[in-house]
Design an enzyme around this catalytic site. Structure first.
Site, PDB file in Angstrom:
ATOM      1  N   SER A 114      -9.494   1.748   3.269  1.00 17.87           N
ATOM      2  CA  SER A 114      -8.675   2.499   2.346  1.00 17.87           C
ATOM      3  C   SER A 114      -7.644   1.647   1.616  1.00 17.87           C
ATOM      4  O   SER A 114      -7.055   2.108   0.638  1.00 17.87           O
ATOM      5  CB  SER A 114      -7.949   3.625   3.093  1.00 17.87           C
TER       6      SER A 114
ATOM      7  N   SER B 167      -9.500  -0.591   7.525  1.00 17.83           N
ATOM      8  CA  SER B 167      -9.019  -0.469   6.147  1.00 17.83           C
ATOM      9  C   SER B 167      -8.327  -1.688   5.567  1.00 17.83           C
ATOM     10  O   SER B 167      -8.014  -1.691   4.378  1.00 17.83           O
ATOM     11  CB  SER B 167      -8.070   0.718   6.034  1.00 17.83           C
TER      12      SER B 167
ATOM     13  N   LYS C 192       0.842  -1.203   0.000  1.00 17.98           N
ATOM     14  CA  LYS C 192       0.000   0.000   0.000  1.00 17.98           C
ATOM     15  C   LYS C 192       0.875   1.249   0.000  1.00 17.98           C
ATOM     16  O   LYS C 192       1.871   1.313   0.724  1.00 17.98           O
ATOM     17  CB  LYS C 192      -0.893  -0.025   1.241  1.00 17.98           C
TER      18      LYS C 192
END
Ligand code: GLN
Length: 481
Positions: free
Chosen positions: A154, A178, A79
């Protein structure tokens, strides 16, 4: 080889038998990621040089007859809020569009030390704020299962990369859900470890007391293998725990007989019917495997959203103060005075959600409101943690839904922040209490949308959580049996 179907166990066997080399595997994964990306926008950028260099090191070790490491050759996506030395790390923000970190996050360094190849950086909500991945400055991610729908957020890019099969596993970050929520929306496994289990060094801070790094993978064993590699004390993060890291794979013996599982009644009311049906079916499978079910109550659940959004915005407003146009690359070009430079840089650099949180957070921390909001929220957080402590006197684990509904359509909730915040109701409590929690797939709706089941355990009891998850997977629970 079919990258989309490989597991870490399979890769270990294939490399040992010289069915392909690590370089061939990583080349194939890079090619696949490049070809798939226009459909999902899961990756913001690939880092082929770095990935191939890691793979070449694995091949050299194999050549010399040395142990290539527990994650040898495994293509992993990271990420883009997690720092990678020399590889652009944008946090999904215009402000950091050109930022090249001077060091690696500990989790990234540990993955590479274990032999993994970092393929590239995945798209995410700006500074990890969001539940749909629509807050990225670089466009939304589309769910590989249905491109009209969000992948969750996210860590949506990481979940999409694993679900579409371009990465065998990925790192995400979780502050309020997330990792688990996108894992649930995309039909993969997502793990939020105990707070402090994995070093946050090199994870861009959103809300430091809630931020976690954790793995996403196609199955429970792979997720456990990633956690095994990244967990453990790190002198660079004062909040990382000294507790020794147990052998997670050894805990997964398929035997869950007699494990007591709590079902909090507050999590099962008002559930969208299909999600409820699938999770309840998962719970019944656990019962058939020998788990003992018990209804429990977590009475402070109703306060969790308010509590979370006060604490996380307060911490975010402080953490985001560092993006001032002086440090970290981008600066608004037109400004003439210092104040104007701050104003313009932050005004043009941050997206709407970040600005909303900076304003909310500044408000709840301001003199006169601090006691009424921030301090009160900290007290409520303590009560939420106490609810779990009480529950874990009677049960060994807790099983709940991950999200009240499956993946929604792009644009469906973006104009209604409150509605978006409500989708976090089942995931934020685990972060507030700091306990380990994970999402495992438990079937699909009639429309084919994946639904996740959440397993929560006591602090540092990842072994119990993995044992339940893996027994569930082994019994066919991922398919909703
Ligand atoms: N959806 C939550 C939020 O927007 C959680 C985000 C996260 O876990 N990083 O704050």
């Amino acid at each position: 080889m079919d990258v989309a179907r490989l597991t870490i166990d399979q890769i270990r066997e294939d490399l040992a038998r010289r069915r392909y080399s690590a370089v061939e595997l990583v080349e194939e994964a890079l090619r696949f990621a490049e070809a798939e990306n226009p459909r999902t926008n899961a990756y913001l950028h690939l880092c082929p040089e770095r990935a191939l260099a890691a793979a070449a090191r694995v091949d050299e070790r194999l050549e010399r007859g040395e142990d290539p490491g527990p994650l040898a050759g495994v293509p992993v996506a990271v990420k883009d809020v997690i720092l990678t030395k020399g590889v652009r790390t944008t946090c999904g923000s215009r402000l950091l569009a050109q930022y090249i970190p001077p060091y690696d996050a500990t989790a990234v360094a540990r993955l590479e030390a274990a032999g993994a190849a970092i393929l590239g950086k995945t798209n995410c909500d700006e500074f990890a704020m969001g539940s749909s991945n629509e807050n990225s400055a670089f466009g939304p991610v589309r769910n590989p299962v249905d491109p009209e729908r969000v992948p969750g957020g996210s860590s949506g890019g990481s979940a999409a990369a694993v679900a579409q099969g371009t990465a065998v596993a990925a790192l995400g970050s979780d502050t309020g859900g997330s990792i688990r929520q996108p894992a649930s929306f995309c039909g993969v496994v997502g793990v939020t470890p105990t707070y402090g289990r994995v070093s946050r060094y090199g994870l861009t801070a959103f809300a430091s007391s809630l931020d976690h790094i954790g793995p996403l993978a196609r199955n429970v064993r792979d997720a456990a293998r990633l956690l095994q590699a990244i967990a453990g004390r790190d002198p660079m993060d004062a909040t990382s725990a000294f507790a020794p890291v147990p052998d997670y794979l050894a805990a997964m013996d398929g035997n869950v007989r007699g494990i007591r599982i709590g079902l909090p009644r507050e999590y099962y009311r008002d559930l969208a019917s299909e999600t409820g049906t699938l999770v309840e079916r998962g719970v019944r499978l656990l019962e058939r495997l020998g788990c003992r079910l018990e209804e429990i109550s977590l009475p402070t659940t109703d306060y969790a959203i308010a509590c979370y959004y006060i604490i996380c915005t307060a911490e975010a407003s402080s953490n985001l103060a560092r993006y001032d146009g002086v440090r970290y690359t981008w600066r608004a070009p037109q400004a003439e005075t210092l104040a104007e430079m701050y104003r313009e840089t932050r005004g043009q650099g941050f997206g709407a959600e970040c600005k909303r949180r900076i304003m909310l957070g500044t408000y709840v921390l301001s003199a006169g409101y601090y006691d009424a909001y921030y301090l009160k929220a900290q007290k409520v957080r303590r009560l939420i943690a106490r609810d779990f402590e009480e529950a874990f006197r009677r049960v060994d684990a807790i099983v709940t839904p991950v999200s009240p509904f499956p993946a929604f359509k792009l644009g469906e909730k973006i104009d209604d922040p409150l509605e978006m915040y409500l989708s976090d109701i089942f995931t934020i409590t685990g972060d507030l209490a700091g306990i380990p929690c994970m999402s495992v797939p438990c079937g699909r709706t009639a429309q084919g949308l994946p639904v996740g089941m959440q397993i929560l355990a006591r602090h540092f009891d990842e072994p119990c959580m993995f044992r339940i998850a893996e027994a569930f997977e082994r019994a066919g629970g991922f398919g909703g049996n």
